[in-house]
Design a protein around this motif. Structure first.
Motif, PDB file in Angstrom:
ATOM      1  N   SER A  58      -6.850   3.247  -3.792  1.00  0.00           N
ATOM      2  CA  SER A  58      -5.817   2.004  -3.940  1.00  0.00           C
ATOM      3  C   SER A  58      -5.738   1.283  -5.338  1.00  0.00           C
ATOM      4  O   SER A  58      -4.674   0.937  -5.719  1.00  0.00           O
ATOM      5  CB  SER A  58      -6.434   0.942  -3.000  1.00  0.00           C
ATOM      6  N   ARG A  72       5.125   2.576  -3.117  1.00  0.00           N
ATOM      7  CA  ARG A  72       4.630   2.534  -1.584  1.00  0.00           C
ATOM      8  C   ARG A  72       5.474   2.329  -0.512  1.00  0.00           C
ATOM      9  O   ARG A  72       6.329   1.208  -0.697  1.00  0.00           O
ATOM     10  CB  ARG A  72       3.399   1.479  -1.794  1.00  0.00           C
ATOM     11  N   TYR A  84       2.936   7.385  -0.225  1.00  0.00           N
ATOM     12  CA  TYR A  84       3.385   7.115  -1.411  1.00  0.00           C
ATOM     13  C   TYR A  84       4.253   8.201  -1.970  1.00  0.00           C
ATOM     14  O   TYR A  84       4.061   9.324  -1.708  1.00  0.00           O
ATOM     15  CB  TYR A  84       2.159   6.940  -2.276  1.00  0.00           C
TER      16      TYR A  84
END
Length: 114
Positions: A58, A72, A84
């Motif tokens: 992340s 994203r 993504y």
């Protein structure tokens, strides 16, 4: 004529510095490598990179997003999923990264990994 002072020899190329500030971080290269193939859901991306934690993935995706290299996208559910993909700028790195991969196969010792 080229400058040959001690000061000039110590100067580092600004572009190279910026690239390695981002790509010198662990996991960044493998993340981009997986995304070069196609957009990937978060869970699939994590499975594709053995050893990376969810938090680290992340964090790296956020850094790549802030650099304008990754986007994203929320896939409306149910179930709600996040994927993504590389931006145009991110995809433009592909030739350079393929050259680095070829170079590594030629000049870096194989450590026996995958």
């Amino acid at each position: 004529m080229a400058e040959h002072s001690e000061q000039a020899c110590r100067r580092v190329d600004v572009g190279i510095t910026r690239v390695f500030e981002l790509f010198g971080k662990r996991w960044t290269g493998p993340i981009v490598s997986v995304l070069m193939q196609h957009p990937v859901h978060f869970a699939d991306l994590r499975r594709a990179i053995p050893g990376i934690s969810e938090r680290m993935l992340s964090d790296r995706l956020s850094e790549l997003g802030a650099a304008g290299l990754v986007v994203r996208e929320v896939d409306e559910g149910p179930p709600l999923r996040v994927s993504y993909r590389l931006t145009q700028a991110g995809a433009a790195m592909e030739p350079a990264l393929k050259e680095l991969a070829l170079w590594s196969k030629t000049y870096l010792a194989d450590d026996g990994g995958c």
